[in-house]
Enzyme design. Structure first.
Site, PDB file in Angstrom:
ATOM      1  N   GLY A 144       0.458   0.032  -9.453  1.00 36.61           N
ATOM      2  CA  GLY A 144      -0.332   0.088 -10.684  1.00 36.61           C
ATOM      3  C   GLY A 144      -1.821   0.202 -10.450  1.00 36.61           C
ATOM      4  O   GLY A 144      -2.491   0.966 -11.124  1.00 36.61           O
ATOM      5  N   PHE A 145      -2.324  -0.544  -9.485  1.00 37.34           N
ATOM      6  CA  PHE A 145      -3.778  -0.578  -9.297  1.00 37.34           C
ATOM      7  C   PHE A 145      -4.141  -0.669  -7.816  1.00 37.34           C
ATOM      8  O   PHE A 145      -3.383  -1.250  -7.036  1.00 37.34           O
ATOM      9  CB  PHE A 145      -4.377  -1.812  -9.996  1.00 37.34           C
ATOM     10  CG  PHE A 145      -4.175  -1.789 -11.489  1.00 37.34           C
ATOM     11  CD1 PHE A 145      -5.093  -1.162 -12.322  1.00 37.34           C
ATOM     12  CD2 PHE A 145      -3.045  -2.365 -12.053  1.00 37.34           C
ATOM     13  CE1 PHE A 145      -4.884  -1.117 -13.699  1.00 37.34           C
ATOM     14  CE2 PHE A 145      -2.829  -2.325 -13.423  1.00 37.34           C
ATOM     15  CZ  PHE A 145      -3.759  -1.707 -14.253  1.00 37.34           C
ATOM     16  N   GLY A 154      -6.915  -2.078  -4.869  1.00 36.35           N
ATOM     17  CA  GLY A 154      -7.720  -3.286  -4.683  1.00 36.35           C
ATOM     18  C   GLY A 154      -6.960  -4.601  -4.773  1.00 36.35           C
ATOM     19  O   GLY A 154      -7.567  -5.652  -4.931  1.00 36.35           O
ATOM     20  N   MET A 162       4.428   7.342  -9.774  1.00 33.26           N
ATOM     21  CA  MET A 162       4.796   6.089 -10.441  1.00 33.26           C
ATOM     22  C   MET A 162       5.082   6.407 -11.900  1.00 33.26           C
ATOM     23  O   MET A 162       4.284   6.131 -12.790  1.00 33.26           O
ATOM     24  CB  MET A 162       3.671   5.071 -10.263  1.00 33.26           C
ATOM     25  CG  MET A 162       3.658   4.494  -8.865  1.00 33.26           C
ATOM     26  SD  MET A 162       2.111   3.697  -8.445  1.00 33.26           S
ATOM     27  CE  MET A 162       1.165   5.111  -7.929  1.00 33.26           C
ATOM     28  N   MET A 174       0.267   8.186 -12.007  1.00 32.29           N
ATOM     29  CA  MET A 174       0.818   7.109 -12.836  1.00 32.29           C
ATOM     30  C   MET A 174       0.826   7.560 -14.284  1.00 32.29           C
ATOM     31  O   MET A 174       0.056   8.424 -14.681  1.00 32.29           O
ATOM     32  CB  MET A 174      -0.033   5.850 -12.746  1.00 32.29           C
ATOM     33  CG  MET A 174      -0.291   5.361 -11.358  1.00 32.29           C
ATOM     34  SD  MET A 174      -1.170   3.810 -11.421  1.00 32.29           S
ATOM     35  CE  MET A 174      -1.733   3.686  -9.726  1.00 32.29           C
ATOM     36  N   GLY A 179      -0.856  -0.442  -0.228  1.00 37.97           N
ATOM     37  CA  GLY A 179      -1.384  -1.554  -1.009  1.00 37.97           C
ATOM     38  C   GLY A 179      -1.985  -2.639  -0.140  1.00 37.97           C
ATOM     39  O   GLY A 179      -1.285  -3.284   0.632  1.00 37.97           O
ATOM     40  N   GLY A 180      -3.308  -2.774  -0.243  1.00 33.91           N
ATOM     41  CA  GLY A 180      -3.997  -3.860   0.467  1.00 33.91           C
ATOM     42  C   GLY A 180      -4.130  -3.651   1.967  1.00 33.91           C
ATOM     43  O   GLY A 180      -4.374  -4.608   2.702  1.00 33.91           O
ATOM     44  N   SER A 212      -9.202   0.971  -1.242  1.00 34.32           N
ATOM     45  CA  SER A 212     -10.470   0.237  -1.346  1.00 34.32           C
ATOM     46  C   SER A 212     -11.085  -0.075   0.012  1.00 34.32           C
ATOM     47  O   SER A 212     -12.302  -0.067   0.152  1.00 34.32           O
ATOM     48  CB  SER A 212     -10.279  -1.041  -2.162  1.00 34.32           C
ATOM     49  OG  SER A 212      -9.059  -1.641  -1.866  1.00 34.32           O
TER      50      SER A 212
END
Ligand SMILES: O=C(CO)[C@@H](O)[C@H](O)COP(=O)(O)O
Ligand SMILES: [Fe+2]
Length: 255
Positions: free
Chosen positions: A177-178, A180, A99, A39, A207-208, A229
């Site tokens: 972006g992040f 978690g 990204m 990123m 993601g997730g 995560s």
């Protein structure tokens, strides 16, 4: 088995100070790929009144450099130098998710650094994706295309069907972006549409993902699973990796 499962722990959730050891740990626990989130910083806030003049000049130069790219996501992670260092410690497939707003600028350096897959975002490559895909291949990497939650799935069809096609589609199941964040189940419509159209394509979800969301993703047809995560945060990361793999295997039609 139509497409094989690829479980890709996201190293964004690993201990960066022990990256080589974390990578080995994941591979030993059964990971197929290591997912590397590249990123670029979007904005820098500095108090110029309280800063040494030489530092101000250095920071302004860096800021100008960053502004040439950096506004795709509000986070700064790793780049080619880290990939190059990690490559010295592992032969694992490094699944790099770029990204950044100018992916073309990174192809050569990522190839030289030892990246295995180079996945760029369709939102920033509408004009030049053909040239980009060719360059990624010439640099010895496997091209993939990613799409953000707000981007219609139809936008990637030409890239899968092109003369020089991408070899993977990454469906973002959170805003990039992040790590978690919470999985967005409505993104499974995109995965289903892709799987129906392209039975042998690698479809990655990112993601997730974890024990509570894998069933939905696997049933929709995803076979490449990024999990940060849920893997690194678990007391027994190996169990999560096996569960993700079993869910993908179970959901595959048998031939
Ligand atoms: O690309 C991204 C975030 O932008 C991902 O690869 C995350 O790093 C996944 O992390 P978890 O949601 O699994 O924690
Ligand atoms: Fe990612």
């Amino acid at each position: 088995m139509v497409v094989s499962p690829k479980i890709a722990p996201s190293m964004l959730s690993s201990d960066f100070a022990n990256l080589a050891a974390e990578a080995k740990r994941m591979v030993d626990l059964g990971a197929d790929w290591l997912h590397m989130d590249i990123m670029k910083l979007s904005f820098v806030v500095i108090d110029l009144n309280d800063t040494e003049p030489f530092l101000v000049s250095y920071l302004l130069t860096s800021l100008l450099f960053h502004l040439q790219d950096g506004h795709f996501v509000p986070n700064l992670t790793i780049g080619a130098p880290v990939i190059e260092s990690l490559r010295k410690h592992t032969s694992a497939y490094l699944d790099c998710h770029l990204m950044v707003t100018n992916p073309m600028d990174y192809v050569e350096q990522m190839g030289k650094a030892g990246a295995s897959g180079f996945t760029f975002h369709v939102e920033v490559a509408k004009e030049n994706w053909q040239e980009l895909v060719s360059k990624i291949k010439s640099a010895g990497m496997r091209p993939g295309v990613a799409l953000k939650p707000g981007t219609p799935v139809e936008e990637v069809y030409p890239l899968v069907e092109g003369e020089t096609p991408v070899e993977m589609v990454l469906v973002m199941t959170v805003e990039p972006g992040f790590g978690g964040q919470k999985f967005m189940p409505n993104m499974m419509d995109k995965v289903r549409a892709l799987r129906q159209k392209y039975p042998t394509l690698d479809i990655e979800v990112d993601g997730g993902l974890g024990p509570s969301t894998i069933e939905a993703a696997a049933a929709a047809g995803a076979n490449c699973i990024v999990a940060g995560s849920s893997v690194f945060g678990a007391p027994e990361s190996g169990k999560v990796i096996s569960l993700l793999r079993t869910s993908v295997e179970k959901a595959q039609p048998t031939t």
